[in-house]
Design an enzyme around this catalytic site. Structure first.
Site, PDB file in Angstrom:
ATOM      1  N   ASP A  89      36.407  62.694  49.996  1.00 16.27           N
ATOM      2  CA  ASP A  89      36.970  61.923  50.397  1.00 16.27           C
ATOM      3  C   ASP A  89      38.916  62.050  49.500  1.00 16.27           C
ATOM      4  O   ASP A  89      38.118  61.642  48.667  1.00 16.27           O
ATOM      5  CB  ASP A  89      37.241  60.399  50.820  1.00 16.27           C
ATOM      6  CG  ASP A  89      38.191  59.569  51.904  1.00 16.27           C
ATOM      7  OD1 ASP A  89      38.474  60.185  52.563  1.00 16.27           O
ATOM      8  OD2 ASP A  89      37.852  58.316  51.439  1.00 16.27           O
ATOM      9  N   HIS A  98      46.226  52.822  54.838  1.00 16.02           N
ATOM     10  CA  HIS A  98      44.251  52.691  54.483  1.00 16.02           C
ATOM     11  C   HIS A  98      44.904  50.749  53.749  1.00 16.02           C
ATOM     12  O   HIS A  98      45.865  50.326  53.224  1.00 16.02           O
ATOM     13  CB  HIS A  98      44.594  52.684  52.728  1.00 16.02           C
ATOM     14  CG  HIS A  98      43.875  53.899  52.924  1.00 16.02           C
ATOM     15  ND1 HIS A  98      45.124  55.595  52.607  1.00 16.02           N
ATOM     16  CD2 HIS A  98      43.162  55.110  53.180  1.00 16.02           C
ATOM     17  CE1 HIS A  98      44.328  56.547  52.929  1.00 16.02           C
ATOM     18  NE2 HIS A  98      43.685  56.380  52.934  1.00 16.02           N
ATOM     19  N   LYS A 139      47.660  46.191  57.304  1.00  9.72           N
ATOM     20  CA  LYS A 139      48.012  47.313  57.850  1.00  9.72           C
ATOM     21  C   LYS A 139      48.464  47.533  59.126  1.00  9.72           C
ATOM     22  O   LYS A 139      50.110  47.936  58.787  1.00  9.72           O
ATOM     23  CB  LYS A 139      46.648  48.412  58.794  1.00  9.72           C
ATOM     24  CG  LYS A 139      45.831  48.330  58.379  1.00  9.72           C
ATOM     25  CD  LYS A 139      44.952  49.338  59.095  1.00  9.72           C
ATOM     26  CE  LYS A 139      43.387  49.681  58.517  1.00  9.72           C
ATOM     27  NZ  LYS A 139      43.032  50.094  57.124  1.00  9.72           N
ATOM     28  N   SER A 164      40.246  51.062  59.429  1.00 11.20           N
ATOM     29  CA  SER A 164      39.852  49.708  59.510  1.00 11.20           C
ATOM     30  C   SER A 164      40.213  48.993  60.847  1.00 11.20           C
ATOM     31  O   SER A 164      41.066  48.674  60.582  1.00 11.20           O
ATOM     32  CB  SER A 164      38.672  49.639  57.997  1.00 11.20           C
ATOM     33  OG  SER A 164      38.064  49.932  57.070  1.00 11.20           O
ATOM     34  N   ASN A 219      38.247  57.607  59.766  1.00 11.39           N
ATOM     35  CA  ASN A 219      37.046  57.043  58.390  1.00 11.39           C
ATOM     36  C   ASN A 219      37.606  55.907  57.964  1.00 11.39           C
ATOM     37  O   ASN A 219      38.308  54.505  58.678  1.00 11.39           O
ATOM     38  CB  ASN A 219      38.609  57.675  57.086  1.00 11.39           C
ATOM     39  CG  ASN A 219      38.738  58.873  57.951  1.00 11.39           C
ATOM     40  OD1 ASN A 219      37.763  59.814  57.511  1.00 11.39           O
ATOM     41  ND2 ASN A 219      38.777  59.280  56.254  1.00 11.39           N
ATOM     42  N   ASP A 238      36.219  52.469  55.822  1.00  5.36           N
ATOM     43  CA  ASP A 238      35.987  51.775  53.848  1.00  5.36           C
ATOM     44  C   ASP A 238      36.538  49.808  54.189  1.00  5.36           C
ATOM     45  O   ASP A 238      35.373  49.335  53.852  1.00  5.36           O
ATOM     46  CB  ASP A 238      36.717  52.548  53.080  1.00  5.36           C
ATOM     47  CG  ASP A 238      36.339  52.266  52.229  1.00  5.36           C
ATOM     48  OD1 ASP A 238      35.009  51.201  51.100  1.00  5.36           O
ATOM     49  OD2 ASP A 238      36.974  52.159  51.006  1.00  5.36           O
ATOM     50  N   ARG A 241      19.582  40.171  44.409  1.00  4.59           N
ATOM     51  CA  ARG A 241      18.592  40.727  45.889  1.00  4.59           C
ATOM     52  C   ARG A 241      19.000  39.957  46.720  1.00  4.59           C
ATOM     53  O   ARG A 241      18.865  40.868  47.977  1.00  4.59           O
ATOM     54  CB  ARG A 241      17.402  41.052  45.197  1.00  4.59           C
ATOM     55  CG  ARG A 241      17.218  42.101  44.061  1.00  4.59           C
ATOM     56  CD  ARG A 241      15.496  42.172  44.077  1.00  4.59           C
ATOM     57  NE  ARG A 241      15.535  41.295  42.770  1.00  4.59           N
ATOM     58  CZ  ARG A 241      14.136  40.401  41.760  1.00  4.59           C
ATOM     59  NH1 ARG A 241      13.784  42.536  41.908  1.00  4.59           N
ATOM     60  NH2 ARG A 241      13.632  40.205  41.637  1.00  4.59           N
TER      61      ARG A 241
HETATM   62  P1  13P Z   1      40.721  51.515  55.884  1.00  5.31           P
HETATM   63  O1  13P Z   1      41.050  51.586  54.313  1.00  5.31           O
HETATM   64  O2  13P Z   1      41.305  51.527  56.756  1.00  5.31           O
HETATM   65  O3  13P Z   1      38.971  51.373  55.683  1.00  5.31           O
HETATM   66  O4  13P Z   1      40.567  53.647  55.676  1.00  5.31           O
HETATM   67  C1  13P Z   1      39.589  54.427  54.459  1.00  5.31           C
HETATM   68  C2  13P Z   1      40.139  55.707  54.491  1.00  5.31           C
HETATM   69  O5  13P Z   1      41.106  55.896  55.027  1.00  5.31           O
HETATM   70  C3  13P Z   1      39.127  56.303  53.188  1.00  5.31           C
HETATM   71  O6  13P Z   1      39.747  58.023  53.154  1.00  5.31           O
HETATM   72  O1  G3H Z   2      40.972  55.971  50.917  1.00  6.15           O
HETATM   73  C1  G3H Z   2      40.685  55.587  50.496  1.00  6.15           C
HETATM   74  C2  G3H Z   2      38.934  55.274  50.186  1.00  6.15           C
HETATM   75  O2  G3H Z   2      39.213  53.960  50.905  1.00  6.15           O
HETATM   76  C3  G3H Z   2      38.104  55.326  49.330  1.00  6.15           C
HETATM   77  O3  G3H Z   2      39.037  54.276  48.261  1.00  6.15           O
HETATM   78  O4  G3H Z   2      39.566  55.332  46.063  1.00  6.15           O
HETATM   79  O5  G3H Z   2      38.994  52.408  46.167  1.00  6.15           O
HETATM   80  O6  G3H Z   2      37.170  54.433  46.564  1.00  6.15           O
HETATM   81  P1  G3H Z   2      38.508  53.633  46.746  1.00  6.15           P
HETATM   82 ZN    ZN Z   3      41.916  57.754  53.802  1.00  6.77          ZN
END
Ligand code: 13P
Ligand code: G3H
Ligand code: ZN
Length: 316
Positions: free
Chosen positions: A81, A179, A183, A213, A253, A255, A280
Site C-alpha cells: 500500500d 485518508h 473526511k 473507511s 481500501n 484501514d 490477551r
Molecule cells: P482509510 O483511512 O479511509 O481507512 O483509507 C485507507 C487507505 O486508503 C489505505 O490505502
Molecule cells: O493509506 C494509508 C493507510 O491507512 C496505512 O496507514 O501508513 O499509517 O500504515 P499507515
Molecule cells: Zn490509501
C-alpha cells in the site's frame, strides 16, 4: 491461497469490489481471515511502509503465510500500500507480493507517469501487477467551492492518458474521499459523476478507491464515551461501495475503521476493568469484533458469498 490481484479483479469487475484491508499484527490478521471466511469473501491484505517497519517486514510475511495455513479456504492477494519506488522494487523482488502500489501522485503528471512506468516495467517482468495513483486525495468539504473541490479530483481525460503511458493494471482515483477519520464536514457523497466519466474513458479497467473507511458514528461515540476525543470525525457512506463497484471500483481500501474497532475495544476494556493488565482478554475481544466488522464490510462491498464461484472460476 494467495492468488494474483489480477485474478481477483477479473472475477469482481463490475459486479462487486474486493475489500483491501491493512494489517500490522497477528490480531488484525486473525480477525481479517476469520471475517473473510465467515462472509465467504475473497480479499486483499495491504501492507504499508509503516506496517513493514512496525515490527519487522519478515514478521508480517510470516504472519500472513501462517494465516493462509490456518485458513486454507481463504483466497486472497498480498499488496504493498502506498509504496515509493524503492519499496516497490523491494516488494517485487521479495517474491511474496501479488501486487504493489506506486504512489507518486504528489508529483506532477509527467514525473508521476515516468516513475509509475519504471515500476510497471520491473513488476511485469516478474508477473506482478501495479496500482498507480492519479489525483490528490483530500477532504472535499461542503464549504469548499465546487471548482476548488474538483481541482483535487482525478481528471478523466488525464486518467486515460496516464494508463496508456504507464501500462499500470489499476488506478487509484480521487473521487472525493481522503485518508483517516476526518473526511468530511457534514454529509458528503462520492463524486459518482467523475467516476462515470473515468469509466467511460477506461471501460473494463479496475479502479481503486482509497480513503474508504466509513468511520461508524456509534463506534466513535463509544470511543469518546470511554475517554477518547475524536469528535467531528466523518467517513464514506458504506452504502455507496456497491454503486461505486458497478462503475468500475474493484478495490476498496479500508484501514481507519479497523483502528477504530481496536481503540473502542481497548478503551472500553480498560475503563471497565482498571485493575486488568493482561493484554490477551481484550486482544481476543478485538479479534472477534474485527472479524464481525470485516464480514459486515464484505456484505456491503458485494464480495460476501463470492468465494465458491471464484474458486470454481480459478479451477481450484
Ligand atoms: P482509510 O483511512 O479511509 O481507512 O483509507 C485507507 C487507505 O486508503 C489505505 O490505502
Ligand atoms: O493509506 C494509508 C493507510 O491507512 C496505512 O496507514 O501508513 O499509517 O500504515 P499507515
Ligand atoms: Zn490509501
Amino acid at each position: 491461497m494467495i492468488v494474483t490481484t489480477a485474478q481477483l479483479f477479473k472475477h469482481a469487475y463490475g459486479k462487486y469490489a474486493v475489500g483491501a484491508y491493512n494489517i500490522n499484527n497477528a490480531e488484525q490478521a486473525m480477525g481479517l481471515f476469520r471475517g473473510a471466511i465467515e462472509s465467504q469473501a475473497p480479499f486483499i491484505i495491504q501492507i504499508s511502509k509503516g506496517a513493514r517497519a512496525y515490527t519487522d517486514k519478515r514478521m508480517l510475511e510470516a504472519i500472513i503465510r501462517a494465516a493462509g495455513d490456518i485458513f486454507p479456504e481463504a483466497i486472497f492477494a498480498v499488496h504493498l500500500d502506498h509504496g515509493d519506488e524503492q519499496t516497490c522494487y523491494e516488494c517485487i523482488d521479495s517474491g511474496f507480493f501479488s501486487s504493489v502500489m506506486i504512489d507518486a501522485s504528489h508529483d506532477p503528471f509527467d514525473k508521476n507517469a515516468e516513475i509509475s512506468k519504471r515500476v510497471v516495467d520491473r513488476a511485469h517482468a516478474k508477473g506482478i501487477s501495479v496500482e498507480a495513483e492519479l489525483g490528490m486525495l483530500g477532504g472535499v468539504e461542503e464549504d469548499i467551492q465546487v471548482d476548488e473541490g474538483h481541482a483535487m479530483l482525478t481528471n478523466p481525460a488525464e486518467a486515460e492518458e496516464f494508463v496508456k503511458r504507464t501500462g499500470c493494471d489499476s488506478l487509484a482515483c480521487a473521487i472525493g474521499t481522503s485518508h483517516g477519520a476526518f473526511k468530511f464536514k457534514g454529509k458528503q457523497s462520492l463524486h459518482f459523476n467523475v467516476l462515470e466519466q473515468i469509466k467511460a474513458k477506461l471501460p473494463g479497467f479496475p479502479l481503486v478507491m482509497h480513503g474508504s473507511s466509513s468511520v461508524p458514528q456509534d463506534e466513535v461515540a463509544r470511543i469518546n464515551a470511554a475517554g477518547g476525543t475524536i469528535a467531528g470525525s466523518m467517513g464514506v457512506d458504506p452504502n455507496e461501495y456497491l454503486p461505486a463497484a458497478k462503475l468500475g471500483v474493484t478495490k476498496v481500501n479500508i484501514d481507519t475503521d479497523g483502528r477504530l474497532v481496536w481503540t473502542r475495544v481497548h478503551r472500553e476494556f480498560f475503563r471497565d476493568k482498571p485493575s486488568e493488565f493482561d493484554f490477551r482478554p481484550p486482544g481476543k475481544i478485538f479479534i472477534a469484533e474485527y472479524a464481525k466488522f470485516i464480514a459486515s464490510r464484505n456484505h456491503l462491498l458485494g464480495s460476501a458469498g463470492q468465494l465458491s464461484d471464484l474458486r470454481a472460476s480459478l479451477g481450484k
